[in-house]
Design a protein around this motif. Sequence first.
Motif, PDB file in Angstrom:
ATOM      1  N   ARG A 122     -11.430  28.451  -9.323  1.00  0.00           N
ATOM      2  CA  ARG A 122     -10.003  28.118  -9.285  1.00  0.00           C
ATOM      3  C   ARG A 122      -9.713  26.980  -8.302  1.00  0.00           C
ATOM      4  N   GLU A 123     -10.656  26.655  -7.448  1.00  0.00           N
ATOM      5  CA  GLU A 123     -10.455  25.541  -6.511  1.00  0.00           C
ATOM      6  C   GLU A 123     -10.581  24.185  -7.208  1.00  0.00           C
ATOM      7  N   GLN A 124     -11.078  24.198  -8.419  1.00  0.00           N
ATOM      8  CA  GLN A 124     -11.246  22.939  -9.143  1.00  0.00           C
ATOM      9  C   GLN A 124      -9.911  22.389  -9.624  1.00  0.00           C
ATOM     10  N   PHE A 125      -9.921  21.078  -9.870  1.00  0.00           N
ATOM     11  CA  PHE A 125      -8.782  20.427 -10.513  1.00  0.00           C
ATOM     12  C   PHE A 125      -9.319  19.280 -11.358  1.00  0.00           C
ATOM     13  N   SER A 126      -8.553  18.868 -12.304  1.00  0.00           N
ATOM     14  CA  SER A 126      -8.932  17.716 -13.128  1.00  0.00           C
ATOM     15  C   SER A 126      -8.528  16.431 -12.411  1.00  0.00           C
ATOM     16  N   MET A 127      -9.433  15.494 -12.381  1.00  0.00           N
ATOM     17  CA  MET A 127      -9.115  14.226 -11.714  1.00  0.00           C
ATOM     18  C   MET A 127      -8.003  13.468 -12.432  1.00  0.00           C
ATOM     19  N   ASP A 128      -7.709  13.860 -13.669  1.00  0.00           N
ATOM     20  CA  ASP A 128      -6.605  13.220 -14.390  1.00  0.00           C
ATOM     21  C   ASP A 128      -5.248  13.672 -13.868  1.00  0.00           C
ATOM     22  N   GLU A 129      -5.215  14.727 -13.042  1.00  0.00           N
ATOM     23  CA  GLU A 129      -3.950  15.195 -12.470  1.00  0.00           C
ATOM     24  C   GLU A 129      -3.434  14.270 -11.372  1.00  0.00           C
ATOM     25  N   VAL A 130      -4.289  13.387 -10.871  1.00  0.00           N
ATOM     26  CA  VAL A 130      -3.942  12.580  -9.698  1.00  0.00           C
ATOM     27  C   VAL A 130      -3.516  11.180 -10.131  1.00  0.00           C
ATOM     28  N   ALA A 131      -2.395  10.724  -9.595  1.00  0.00           N
ATOM     29  CA  ALA A 131      -1.946   9.345  -9.810  1.00  0.00           C
ATOM     30  C   ALA A 131      -2.637   8.467  -8.765  1.00  0.00           C
ATOM     31  N   TRP A 132      -3.840   8.016  -9.068  1.00  0.00           N
ATOM     32  CA  TRP A 132      -4.686   7.328  -8.085  1.00  0.00           C
ATOM     33  C   TRP A 132      -4.051   6.033  -7.576  1.00  0.00           C
ATOM     34  N   ASP A 133      -3.324   5.356  -8.436  1.00  0.00           N
ATOM     35  CA  ASP A 133      -2.745   4.082  -8.013  1.00  0.00           C
ATOM     36  C   ASP A 133      -1.572   4.255  -7.049  1.00  0.00           C
ATOM     37  N   SER A 134      -1.151   5.500  -6.829  1.00  0.00           N
ATOM     38  CA  SER A 134      -0.058   5.735  -5.877  1.00  0.00           C
ATOM     39  C   SER A 134      -0.570   5.877  -4.445  1.00  0.00           C
ATOM     40  N   ILE A 135      -1.901   5.976  -4.284  1.00  0.00           N
ATOM     41  CA  ILE A 135      -2.447   6.266  -2.950  1.00  0.00           C
ATOM     42  C   ILE A 135      -2.264   5.079  -2.006  1.00  0.00           C
ATOM     43  N   TRP A 136      -2.620   3.883  -2.440  1.00  0.00           N
ATOM     44  CA  TRP A 136      -2.523   2.732  -1.541  1.00  0.00           C
ATOM     45  C   TRP A 136      -1.073   2.419  -1.140  1.00  0.00           C
ATOM     46  N   PRO A 137      -0.114   2.414  -2.082  1.00  0.00           N
ATOM     47  CA  PRO A 137       1.279   2.225  -1.649  1.00  0.00           C
ATOM     48  C   PRO A 137       1.730   3.276  -0.650  1.00  0.00           C
ATOM     49  N   ALA A 138       1.242   4.522  -0.812  1.00  0.00           N
ATOM     50  CA  ALA A 138       1.617   5.576   0.141  1.00  0.00           C
ATOM     51  C   ALA A 138       1.028   5.291   1.517  1.00  0.00           C
ATOM     52  N   ILE A 139      -0.200   4.797   1.556  1.00  0.00           N
ATOM     53  CA  ILE A 139      -0.816   4.455   2.838  1.00  0.00           C
ATOM     54  C   ILE A 139      -0.024   3.348   3.527  1.00  0.00           C
ATOM     55  N   GLU A 140       0.358   2.332   2.772  1.00  0.00           N
ATOM     56  CA  GLU A 140       1.133   1.226   3.350  1.00  0.00           C
ATOM     57  C   GLU A 140       2.497   1.715   3.839  1.00  0.00           C
ATOM     58  N   LYS A 141       3.107   2.611   3.080  1.00  0.00           N
ATOM     59  CA  LYS A 141       4.406   3.155   3.490  1.00  0.00           C
ATOM     60  C   LYS A 141       4.251   3.986   4.754  1.00  0.00           C
ATOM     61  N   GLY A 142       3.182   4.802   4.820  1.00  0.00           N
ATOM     62  CA  GLY A 142       2.943   5.595   6.020  1.00  0.00           C
ATOM     63  C   GLY A 142       2.673   4.732   7.229  1.00  0.00           C
ATOM     64  N   SER A 143       1.957   3.617   7.021  1.00  0.00           N
ATOM     65  CA  SER A 143       1.681   2.704   8.123  1.00  0.00           C
ATOM     66  C   SER A 143       2.970   2.081   8.652  1.00  0.00           C
ATOM     67  N   GLU A 144       3.849   1.708   7.719  1.00  0.00           N
ATOM     68  CA  GLU A 144       5.131   1.121   8.120  1.00  0.00           C
ATOM     69  C   GLU A 144       5.992   2.147   8.858  1.00  0.00           C
ATOM     70  N   GLN A 145       5.949   3.382   8.388  1.00  0.00           N
ATOM     71  CA  GLN A 145       6.765   4.429   8.995  1.00  0.00           C
ATOM     72  C   GLN A 145       6.247   4.820  10.376  1.00  0.00           C
ATOM     73  N   SER A 146       4.946   4.879  10.535  1.00  0.00           N
ATOM     74  CA  SER A 146       4.371   5.338  11.806  1.00  0.00           C
ATOM     75  C   SER A 146       4.074   4.195  12.770  1.00  0.00           C
ATOM     76  N   LYS A 147       4.154   2.968  12.285  1.00  0.00           N
ATOM     77  CA  LYS A 147       3.822   1.785  13.096  1.00  0.00           C
ATOM     78  C   LYS A 147       2.346   1.780  13.517  1.00  0.00           C
ATOM     79  N   ILE A 148       1.504   2.407  12.719  1.00  0.00           N
ATOM     80  CA  ILE A 148       0.067   2.442  12.989  1.00  0.00           C
ATOM     81  C   ILE A 148      -0.637   1.654  11.880  1.00  0.00           C
ATOM     82  N   PRO A 149      -1.438   0.667  12.199  1.00  0.00           N
ATOM     83  CA  PRO A 149      -2.073  -0.157  11.169  1.00  0.00           C
ATOM     84  C   PRO A 149      -3.142   0.603  10.380  1.00  0.00           C
ATOM     85  N   VAL A 150      -3.369   0.162   9.172  1.00  0.00           N
ATOM     86  CA  VAL A 150      -4.417   0.733   8.326  1.00  0.00           C
ATOM     87  C   VAL A 150      -5.763   0.154   8.745  1.00  0.00           C
ATOM     88  N   THR A 151      -6.746   1.012   8.922  1.00  0.00           N
ATOM     89  CA  THR A 151      -8.087   0.563   9.311  1.00  0.00           C
ATOM     90  C   THR A 151      -9.095   0.912   8.220  1.00  0.00           C
TER      91      THR A 151
END
Length: 389
Positions: free
Chosen positions: A303-332
Motif C-alpha cells: 500500500r506504500e506504492q504509488f503510480s508515478m503518473d499521479e505526480v505532476a512532475w513539471d510542477s516541482i521546479w516552479p514550486a522550488i523557485e516559489k519556495g526560494s522566493e518566499q523563504s529568501k533562501i537560494p536554490v543550490t
Amino acid sequence: MLRMMFFAGLGVVLAGIFLYYLGVDSGLGWGLGLGLNISIFSAAFIAIGKAMTAGAVVPAEALDAARSQGRIGHAIVQSLSQTGTKINDEPVCNIVIAVQPPHGQAFLGQIKMIVPLTHLGRYQPGELHEVAFFGKDDTHVYFTGAPSVNPPHHISVPTVMPPAAPLTLIPAKVNKQGKLYTPLLGTGRRGRPLRFLAYASALLIGAALMLLPFQDRVLSGYAALSQQRLTADLRTEGQMKYVVDELERRAGHRNAVDIYIGNDRVMASMPVTAGGQETDDWWFSKAYAEHRGPATIQPESAREQFSMDEVAWDSIWPAIEKGSEQSKIPVTDDLMVSVERSTINDVHSPDFIRSYGPVVVRFTLEDDYHQAFFVMDAQGKNLKMTGRE
C-alpha cells in the motif's frame, strides 16, 4: 597488424572515456587500463620492429638470381656513425655510401643497418663493397660481402646545386625468389588511403568491443545527447518525463515506493513487480536507470506504492523557485526533492503512522544560516512552508 592493434587500443581508451561521461564509473578504469596496455605494448613492438628493419635477409638463391639478372653494383663508404641502438649487442649504424648501380648514374645514398662489431673495420670511409639491388626502384640493397668483380677505383657522384640529401636505402628482406617482404598495407603514398581506412576501422572495432556490454547505456546516452538533455538539471521542467519512461523501461512498470530527485541523479525504490511488496533500488543518472539491488529498507506493505503518473512532475521546479522566493533562501545543487506517500496522523486509525496517505512532494531549502521546509500535494498544489530554522 601491430599498428592496427595500437589504434584498437586507442579506440578502447576513447570508449572508456565516453562511458565515464555517460556515468559508467568503471568505464574509465577499464578503458585506460586495457586500452593503454594494448596501445603501449603495440607501440613498443612497433619500435622494436622498426629497429629490426636494419637487418637484411637475402637467401643464397635470391643472391644468385640477382647476379644472373645483372642486379649487382658497387658502393664506396663515405661515412659511418652509430645510432646508439643495439640489436643482440650489435650496433645499428648510419652509413653514407657512393653507389654505382648496374645501370644509370652514380648517386649518394644512406642506409641504416646492423654492423657486427667484428665488421666495423670493413665499413670505414673509402671501403669498397659489392651490393645487390632488389625491388622495382632498386632502393633495397644487400652488401654481399663477396670480393668485387671488376671493381671501380672511384665512384663519381654528379654534383647538383643545392646539394641533394642522400637517397634513403633499405636493407633488403627477400624470399628465395627475390621478392621483397612488404607490409600487408604497404608503406608508400599509394597505400595511404587504405592504411587510414584500416586504422580507422581498428579504432572503431576497439571502441565497439568496449561499448558492446553497455549497448543499452550507450543508446540511452546517445538519445539524451541528441536531445541536449544528458547533463540537464533533473529537477527542472520536462526532465522527469524521461526519467519515468526510463525507469519503466528498465523495471517494467511505473510504480514506486519513494523517489528522491537531485540535480543530476534520481533514486527510486520500486517494487520488483507492480503491486508486489519486495522492493529494489534504482538510480537514474546520465539518461540511464541502473538496478542497485534490493532496497535496504523494505516497505511494510504494498500500500506504500504509488503510480508515478499521479505526480505532476513539471510542477516541482516552479514550486522550488516559489519556495526560494518566499523563504529568501537560494536554490543550490544539493537540494533534494522527495516524493512518497504521507503518514497517517489519525491516532484512531488502524493505519496510524503508516505511509498510506496521499502522495506528497517535500523539499528543504537551506543556506549557511537557515533552513525552510516545504510540502505540496502530488499535483503541485497547496505549497506550504511547514517549518523554518
